[in-house]
Scaffold this motif. Structure first.
Motif, mmCIF file in Angstrom:
data_model
loop_
_atom_site.group_PDB
_atom_site.id
_atom_site.type_symbol
_atom_site.label_atom_id
_atom_site.label_comp_id
_atom_site.label_asym_id
_atom_site.label_seq_id
_atom_site.Cartn_x
_atom_site.Cartn_y
_atom_site.Cartn_z
ATOM 1 N N GLY A 16 -5.341 22.735 -8.516
ATOM 2 C CA GLY A 16 -5.207 23.590 -7.346
ATOM 3 C C GLY A 16 -4.113 23.247 -6.370
ATOM 4 O O GLY A 16 -4.132 23.728 -5.230
ATOM 5 N N VAL A 17 -3.139 22.437 -6.766
ATOM 6 C CA VAL A 17 -2.075 22.093 -5.829
ATOM 7 C C VAL A 17 -0.991 23.174 -5.858
ATOM 8 O O VAL A 17 -0.414 23.457 -6.899
ATOM 9 N N GLU A 18 -0.744 23.783 -4.701
ATOM 10 C CA GLU A 18 0.299 24.783 -4.552
ATOM 11 C C GLU A 18 1.158 24.421 -3.354
ATOM 12 O O GLU A 18 0.632 24.150 -2.271
ATOM 13 N N PRO A 19 2.470 24.395 -3.526
ATOM 14 C CA PRO A 19 3.354 24.047 -2.413
ATOM 15 C C PRO A 19 3.082 24.913 -1.184
ATOM 16 O O PRO A 19 2.964 26.132 -1.284
ATOM 17 N N GLY A 20 2.931 24.241 -0.049
ATOM 18 C CA GLY A 20 2.701 24.957 1.204
ATOM 19 C C GLY A 20 1.257 25.329 1.471
ATOM 20 O O GLY A 20 0.932 25.815 2.558
ATOM 21 N N LYS A 21 0.367 25.095 0.493
ATOM 22 C CA LYS A 21 -1.028 25.500 0.662
ATOM 23 C C LYS A 21 -2.021 24.342 0.603
ATOM 24 O O LYS A 21 -3.202 24.529 0.864
ATOM 25 N N THR B 15 -0.024 13.097 -9.377
ATOM 26 C CA THR B 15 -0.476 14.297 -8.678
ATOM 27 C C THR B 15 -0.346 15.537 -9.548
ATOM 28 O O THR B 15 -0.937 16.570 -9.240
ATOM 29 N N ALA B 16 0.429 15.442 -10.636
ATOM 30 C CA ALA B 16 0.586 16.598 -11.513
ATOM 31 C C ALA B 16 -0.730 16.984 -12.159
ATOM 32 O O ALA B 16 -0.908 18.123 -12.588
ATOM 33 N N SER B 17 -1.690 16.035 -12.250
ATOM 34 C CA SER B 17 -2.967 16.314 -12.897
ATOM 35 C C SER B 17 -4.022 16.822 -11.919
ATOM 36 O O SER B 17 -5.144 17.114 -12.314
ATOM 37 N N ILE B 18 -3.686 16.927 -10.651
ATOM 38 C CA ILE B 18 -4.643 17.377 -9.650
ATOM 39 C C ILE B 18 -4.735 18.899 -9.677
ATOM 40 O O ILE B 18 -3.722 19.594 -9.660
ATOM 41 N N ASN C 216 -4.274 10.593 1.679
ATOM 42 C CA ASN C 216 -4.409 11.968 2.179
ATOM 43 C C ASN C 216 -3.089 12.482 2.723
ATOM 44 O O ASN C 216 -2.696 13.629 2.489
ATOM 45 N N ASP C 217 -2.396 11.615 3.461
ATOM 46 C CA ASP C 217 -1.106 11.994 4.017
ATOM 47 C C ASP C 217 -0.083 12.226 2.910
ATOM 48 O O ASP C 217 0.677 13.201 2.937
ATOM 49 N N PHE C 218 -0.102 11.348 1.906
ATOM 50 C CA PHE C 218 0.845 11.465 0.798
ATOM 51 C C PHE C 218 0.674 12.787 0.053
ATOM 52 O O PHE C 218 1.657 13.480 -0.246
ATOM 53 N N LEU C 219 -0.562 13.134 -0.269
ATOM 54 C CA LEU C 219 -0.796 14.371 -1.021
ATOM 55 C C LEU C 219 -0.364 15.592 -0.211
ATOM 56 O O LEU C 219 0.281 16.503 -0.738
ATOM 57 N N ALA C 220 -0.706 15.600 1.072
ATOM 58 C CA ALA C 220 -0.327 16.737 1.919
ATOM 59 C C ALA C 220 1.189 16.867 2.015
ATOM 60 O O ALA C 220 1.745 17.964 1.878
ATOM 61 N N ARG C 221 1.883 15.749 2.242
ATOM 62 C CA ARG C 221 3.341 15.801 2.406
ATOM 63 C C ARG C 221 4.047 16.112 1.094
ATOM 64 O O ARG C 221 5.105 16.746 1.087
ATOM 65 N N SER C 222 3.483 15.662 -0.038
ATOM 66 C CA SER C 222 4.110 15.908 -1.338
ATOM 67 C C SER C 222 4.203 17.392 -1.649
ATOM 68 O O SER C 222 5.084 17.821 -2.415
ATOM 69 N N TYR C 223 3.317 18.178 -1.067
ATOM 70 C CA TYR C 223 3.300 19.616 -1.339
ATOM 71 C C TYR C 223 3.557 20.450 -0.083
ATOM 72 O O TYR C 223 3.161 21.614 -0.012
ATOM 73 N N ASN C 224 4.211 19.824 0.908
ATOM 74 C CA ASN C 224 4.545 20.536 2.136
ATOM 75 C C ASN C 224 3.302 21.188 2.730
ATOM 76 O O ASN C 224 3.329 22.342 3.174
ATOM 77 N N LEU D 247 0.831 -1.199 0.000
ATOM 78 C CA LEU D 247 0.000 0.000 0.000
ATOM 79 C C LEU D 247 0.865 1.248 0.000
ATOM 80 O O LEU D 247 0.593 2.211 -0.695
ATOM 81 N N LYS D 248 1.954 1.230 0.786
ATOM 82 C CA LYS D 248 2.840 2.380 0.809
ATOM 83 C C LYS D 248 3.485 2.571 -0.561
ATOM 84 O O LYS D 248 3.699 3.688 -1.012
ATOM 85 N N HIS D 249 3.815 1.447 -1.232
ATOM 86 C CA HIS D 249 4.409 1.532 -2.558
ATOM 87 C C HIS D 249 3.433 2.166 -3.548
ATOM 88 O O HIS D 249 3.816 2.975 -4.393
ATOM 89 N N GLN D 250 2.140 1.807 -3.435
ATOM 90 C CA GLN D 250 1.126 2.395 -4.319
ATOM 91 C C GLN D 250 1.088 3.900 -4.157
ATOM 92 O O GLN D 250 0.999 4.643 -5.126
ATOM 93 N N CYS D 251 1.151 4.371 -2.913
ATOM 94 C CA CYS D 251 1.098 5.808 -2.665
ATOM 95 C C CYS D 251 2.339 6.505 -3.214
ATOM 96 O O CYS D 251 2.261 7.537 -3.873
#
Length: 266
Positions: A26-31, A21-24, A55-63, A10-14
């Motif tokens: 509204g993703v802005e680093p830190g926001k 995530t490049a296709s998501i 959820n954790d992966f997406l949040a951490r990927s963009y600080n 599961l961790k490998h999938q994330c």
């Protein structure tokens, strides 16, 4: 006690989703702000683990920030014990939420908003028995309560807040579209009374409780969630989620669907 350790697969999938995530939007680093909103009515299962890790992966990927929010809107099933075990299992998964929130912290705000919706004609109080209401929704039929004057709705709403004999027979429904091909838009319930319920945080202060369909999009927006992740089995509810935000005149979080996790031969 039902607990588990992180699944390497599961961790490998994330971790392999970085390119996706490049296709998501509204993703802005830190926001970026995500949330994991379990109901504290049981122990986490493997599907919860996938949702929490994503959820954790997406949040951490963009600080960004991850909120753990307990969706404590059904006091007949919820216990502090489940909250403690959920937090312990998240720690085992290596997930450390930045903040801990409760939907019950917003109960007063949600009550105020429901009152406004009734006054604006965006919601109404319905006394139809459950089985008949279910039949009407399947048949796309409106009933007499949908057309009742605002004054009548407000009187019944007060009875619901008191938990009176009359109030206990009522629920509040969003007035959307009973002819919609999407069943989630056929006037979903947004408030219901729960007789004799004692909430593990608020006690007996409230006699009625918001539905997840109502509280989740509103609290997401109020808490500053930028991206709401949801299993794609609930994709039909996306339009309903946005209707709730729009009617409340709140910012729309971005929705991101992920596949449901199923096991074979397990």
């Amino acid at each position: 006690r039902n607990s588990f350790r992180p699944s390497l697969q599961l961790k490998h999938q994330c971790s392999s989703m970085t390119a996706g995530t490049a296709s998501i939007q509204g993703v802005e680093p830190g926001k970026v702000c995500t949330r994991f909103p379990p109901e504290p009515s049981g122990y986490l299962h493997i599907g919860h683990a996938k949702a929490a890790l994503l959820n954790d992966f997406l949040a951490r990927s963009y600080n960004g920030k991850l909120i753990l929010r307990f969706d404590d809107t059904n006091p007949t099933k919820e216990k502090s014990e489940f909250e403690e075990n959920i937090m312990a299992d998240l720690e085992r998964l290596g997930i450390k939420p930045d903040t801990l929130e409760y939907t019950s912290d917003y109960f007063d705000k949600l009550l105020e908003m429901a009152t406004d919706w009734i006054k604006q004609g965006n919601a109404y109080v319905d006394k139809t028995p459950v089985e008949e209401m279910r039949r009407q929704r399947m048949a796309c039929e409106e009933n007499e309560y949908r057309k009742a004057p605002v004054e009548d709705n407000l009187k019944l709403w007060e009875e619901m807040k008191k938990g009176s004999e009359i109030g206990l027979t009522c629920c509040v429904r969003a007035k959307i579209d009973m002819q919609s091909k999407n069943g989630t838009m056929r006037d979903p319930i947004i408030y219901r009374c729960i007789e004799g319920a004692v909430h593990h945080r608020t006690g007996t202060k409230y006699k009625l409780y918001p539905s997840y369909d109502f509280s989740c999009p509103i609290v997401d927006s109020l808490e500053g969630v930028t991206h709401a992740l949801r299993s794609n089995e609930y994709i039909d509810r996306e339009v309903q989620y946005y209707w709730m935000c729009d009617t409340a005149k709140l910012r729309r979080p971005y929705m991101w669907d992920f596949s449901r996790l199923n096991f074979k031969y397990a």
